[in-house]
Design a protein around this motif. Structure first.
Motif, short mmCIF file in Angstrom:
data_model
loop_
_atom_site.label_atom_id
_atom_site.label_comp_id
_atom_site.label_asym_id
_atom_site.label_seq_id
_atom_site.Cartn_x
_atom_site.Cartn_y
_atom_site.Cartn_z
N UNK A 28 46.12 -9.92 21.58
CA UNK A 28 47.03 -10.93 21.99
C UNK A 28 48.63 -10.44 21.86
N UNK A 29 48.79 -9.56 20.61
CA UNK A 29 50.03 -9.14 20.45
C UNK A 29 50.51 -7.88 21.26
N UNK A 30 49.52 -6.95 21.55
CA UNK A 30 49.55 -5.76 22.26
C UNK A 30 49.71 -6.16 23.87
N UNK A 31 49.28 -7.37 24.35
CA UNK A 31 49.46 -7.50 25.70
C UNK A 31 50.83 -8.19 25.99
N UNK A 32 51.34 -8.69 24.90
CA UNK A 32 52.76 -9.31 24.93
C UNK A 32 53.91 -8.16 24.81
N UNK A 83 42.85 -2.51 33.13
CA UNK A 83 42.72 -2.52 31.65
C UNK A 83 42.27 -3.84 31.27
N UNK A 84 41.34 -4.23 30.62
CA UNK A 84 40.96 -5.52 29.85
C UNK A 84 40.99 -4.98 28.60
N UNK A 85 41.63 -5.67 27.73
CA UNK A 85 41.83 -5.69 26.11
C UNK A 85 40.66 -6.70 25.79
N UNK A 86 39.91 -6.33 24.99
CA UNK A 86 38.85 -7.21 24.23
C UNK A 86 38.98 -7.07 22.78
N UNK A 87 39.32 -7.88 22.05
CA UNK A 87 39.61 -8.08 20.56
C UNK A 87 38.69 -9.00 20.07
N UNK A 88 38.18 -8.70 19.01
CA UNK A 88 37.39 -9.52 17.94
C UNK A 88 38.02 -9.95 16.82
N UNK A 89 38.16 -11.08 16.47
CA UNK A 89 38.80 -11.78 15.27
C UNK A 89 40.25 -11.14 14.97
N UNK A 90 40.30 -10.34 14.08
CA UNK A 90 41.73 -9.88 13.63
C UNK A 90 42.11 -8.80 14.88
N UNK A 99 45.94 -5.62 31.80
CA UNK A 99 45.89 -6.71 33.08
C UNK A 99 45.18 -7.98 32.54
N UNK A 100 44.42 -7.89 31.56
CA UNK A 100 43.48 -9.14 31.05
C UNK A 100 43.29 -8.93 29.67
N UNK A 101 43.33 -10.08 29.21
CA UNK A 101 42.82 -10.15 27.71
C UNK A 101 41.41 -11.20 27.35
N UNK A 102 40.78 -10.71 26.72
CA UNK A 102 39.39 -11.64 26.14
C UNK A 102 39.56 -11.36 24.83
N UNK A 103 39.93 -12.56 24.13
CA UNK A 103 39.82 -12.60 22.52
C UNK A 103 38.72 -13.26 22.14
N UNK A 104 37.91 -12.74 21.28
CA UNK A 104 36.74 -13.25 20.59
C UNK A 104 37.05 -13.75 19.24
N UNK A 105 36.80 -15.11 19.20
CA UNK A 105 37.01 -15.56 17.80
C UNK A 105 38.37 -14.87 16.98
N UNK A 106 39.40 -15.15 17.88
CA UNK A 106 40.82 -14.53 17.25
C UNK A 106 41.44 -15.17 16.36
N UNK A 107 42.11 -14.47 15.66
CA UNK A 107 43.02 -15.30 14.63
C UNK A 107 44.33 -15.31 15.59
N UNK A 126 50.88 -14.44 17.57
CA UNK A 126 50.70 -14.63 19.05
C UNK A 126 51.22 -16.03 19.67
N UNK A 127 50.98 -16.98 18.74
CA UNK A 127 51.55 -18.42 19.50
C UNK A 127 52.89 -18.51 19.84
N UNK A 128 53.62 -17.67 19.23
CA UNK A 128 54.94 -17.52 19.46
C UNK A 128 55.27 -16.37 20.60
N UNK A 129 54.41 -15.63 20.94
CA UNK A 129 54.80 -14.49 21.85
C UNK A 129 53.59 -14.19 22.81
N UNK A 130 53.36 -15.19 23.78
CA UNK A 130 52.38 -15.27 24.58
C UNK A 130 52.54 -14.28 25.60
N UNK A 131 51.54 -13.51 26.00
CA UNK A 131 51.66 -12.42 26.99
C UNK A 131 52.19 -12.77 28.43
#
Length: 257
Positions: A132-136, A119-126, A143-151, A186-191
């Motif tokens: 990033x939060x869900x992966x933590x 499962x690759x989680x791809x999120x845009x902006x918000x 299993x992977x996160x691709x964050x596009x222009x994320x907050x 997310x900065x305080x809760x990296x997956x």
């Protein structure tokens, strides 16, 4: 292409209906749209490719829904990738912390449906923030996160007052705000153990690329930051652009020979 042109190009695309929609809760926004590869789509990689779960942005507000990412979902499915485009309750429509976060976790579980597939989680902006939060979360199937222009740095976004105080709207003002901000940042809760790749245009006027740089600096062991020179906020999620090609290359990397 200017930032305004990027937005017009994406939002001007006609929505694409999914193959089917599944509900993960009783609220009308607790649904996931499924797009599947068809025979002849892609280059034969679809059968073994990952399940892509898409999370849209819109600064967590009900005014923005998943439909603007439906062309992206369909385009990825056309490349042989199964896609689940998730909706969730948003601010002004029954959402906000913690309901929005709970919905995203439930949507990911519903999309994965117990299948033993990456499962690759791809999120845009918000949606990148939510990815990033869900992966933590403990026990996540991601299993992977691709964050596009994320907050990706919520505290910094709050300091900057992005989108007229969207972070305050998401978390709710008043006593305990600092604690809610820390828990949702997310900065305080990296997956743990989940690799993160960030795509961010250097000319993004909506979410400053510095937020992604700060996240990458805070989690250098698990995060890869790829900046796209001259690109704004919307091109990477707009089919047919060079930014979209960069996203696709991360989802379907070249096979080794």
């Amino acid at each position: 292409m200017s930032a305004a042109d990027e937005e017009t190009a994406l939002l001007g695309l006609a929505p694409v209906a999914p193959d089917r929609t599944v509900a993960y809760g009783p609220h009308p926004d607790q649904v996931v749209d499924l797009y599947g590869p068809r025979p002849g789509d892609g280059a034969g990689a679809g059968a073994s490719g990952p399940l892509v779960v898409l999370l849209h942005g819109g600064f967590w507000r009900a005014a923005y829904d998943r439909r603007h990412l439906s062309p992206l979902a369909a385009a990825l499915a056309g490349q042989g990738l199964p896609v689940a485009l998730a909706e969730y309750r948003r601010v002004g429509g029954g959402g906000g912390a913690p309901r929005t976060f709970e919905d995203v976790a439930a949507a990911v579980e519903a999309a994965a449906d117990g299948r033993r597939r990456e499962v690759v989680l791809v999120g845009h902006s918000a949606g990148g923030h939510l990815a990033l939060l869900a992966a933590a979360r403990p026990g996540t199937p991601v299993r992977r996160v691709i964050a596009v222009s994320p907050v990706a740095d919520l505290a910094r976004a709050h300091e900057l007052g992005l989108s007229d105080g969207a972070v305050t709207e998401l978390l709710g003002p008043g006593p305990g705000f600092a604690a809610r901000l820390a828990a949702a940042d997310p900065v305080r809760r990296p997956p743990a153990g989940v690799p993160v790749t960030i795509l961010h245009g250097t000319d993004d006027p909506d979410v400053p690329p510095d937020l992604s740089r700060r996240y990458a600096a805070a989690s250098p062991a698990t995060t890869t930051l790829r900046e796209l020179p001259g690109v704004g906020h919307y091109a990477p999620v707009t089919p047919g652009t060079a930014g979209f090609a960069a996203l696709l290359s991360l989802l379907r990397p070249p096979r080794s020979t």
